[in-house]
Design a protein around this motif. Structure first.
Motif, short mmCIF file in Angstrom:
data_model
loop_
_atom_site.label_atom_id
_atom_site.label_comp_id
_atom_site.label_asym_id
_atom_site.label_seq_id
_atom_site.Cartn_x
_atom_site.Cartn_y
_atom_site.Cartn_z
N ASP A 191 -28.85 -5.76 9.19
CA ASP A 191 -27.57 -5.98 8.50
C ASP A 191 -26.53 -5.09 9.17
O ASP A 191 -26.43 -3.89 8.89
N GLU A 216 -35.15 -7.42 9.68
CA GLU A 216 -33.77 -7.79 9.35
C GLU A 216 -32.79 -6.69 9.78
O GLU A 216 -33.03 -5.50 9.56
N THR A 258 -28.88 -10.50 9.60
CA THR A 258 -29.11 -10.86 8.21
C THR A 258 -28.62 -12.26 7.86
O THR A 258 -29.14 -12.90 6.94
#
Length: 244
Positions: free
Chosen positions: A125, A123, A104
């Motif tokens: 995270d 993405e 991220t």
């Protein structure tokens, strides 16, 4: 001393050319997706970007095993990870549309992060825990639904000494859950061109070897370890057979 000077000049050339090209490609992706979110031109942009990095670095590419790829279908592509240069090479040589997983933090880079989202990079995270796994699974499903292959480095990070790290299971769970074949790919030579932690880029030879896909139809969760081990053994066999 001469070698250091040559490598320093080459590094300067690479960044003088490739950084502006990166900006232009990011802009092109953003503008393209505003008009048309998919299409062959969109896939050509990162291929051109990867090739520009390779050409300016003086990298000589060899790719084997393209006959193992059915260009009409999507895969979960797994590869060893020697260098940041791997990404440029994979975009340059893979004949099917690919999307990577990206941490991220990279999305915070102005323009580049926007282009990544528009392009469909998935993405990750790492601080989000279970929510991160759900987001990755959703992103992977959407990517492959659009006919794109998901490319993952199962080691999770670059090898610092060139020795392959154990594969994590995530890529193989994704492949099994989506019913997609795992496509093992071995890359060698990129560590010599851009060694992790080094600021210098050197010329050299890079080899990418594509192996036969491993089907996942009918596999159970208990089969994940075997799937991972098959992919690892195929890739490490190629990597260890190549001279340093």
């Amino acid at each position: 001393m001469v070698t250091l000077l040559v490598n320093g000049l080459r590094t300067g050339l690479v960044f003088a050319v490739a950084v502006p090209v990166t900006v232009l490609c990011a802009l092109a992706i953003i503008l393209h997706t505003m008009v048309r979110p998919t299409g062959p031109i969109l896939e050509w942009i990162p291929r051109f970007w990867g090739r520009m990095w390779c050409v300016t670095a003086g990298a000589k590419l060899t790719i084997e095993g393209l006959e193992n790829i059915d260009r009409r279908r999507a895969y979960v592509v797994v590869s060893n990870h020697q260098s940041s240069f791997d990404i440029f090479v994979h975009f340059a040589v893979m004949p099917v549309p690919i999307r990577f997983l990206a941490k991220t933090e990279l999305y915070k880079i102005p323009l580049f992060g926007t282009a990544m989202r528009k392009f469909g990079i998935v993405e990750v995270d790492r601080a989000a825990g279970r929510a991160a796994h759900q987001a990755v699974n959703q992103g992977a499903a959407e990517t492959t639904r659009l006919g794109r292959s998901l490319m993952i480095y199962p080691e999770g990070t670059r090898s610092r000494d060139g020795t392959m790290l154990p594969f994590k299971k995530g890529a193989f769970y994704i492949a099994r859950n989506l019913g997609l074949p795992v496509l093992p790919v071995a890359i060698t030579g990129t560590r010599a061109i851009w060694e992790p932690g080094s600021k210098l880029i050197r010329s050299g030879r890079i080899k990418v070897a594509v192996m036969a896909p491993i089907p996942t139809e009918g596999l159970n969760l208990k089969d994940i370890d075997d799937l991972r081990n098959q992919a690892f053994s195929r890739i490490v066999g190629v990597v260890e057979a190549e001279p340093d």
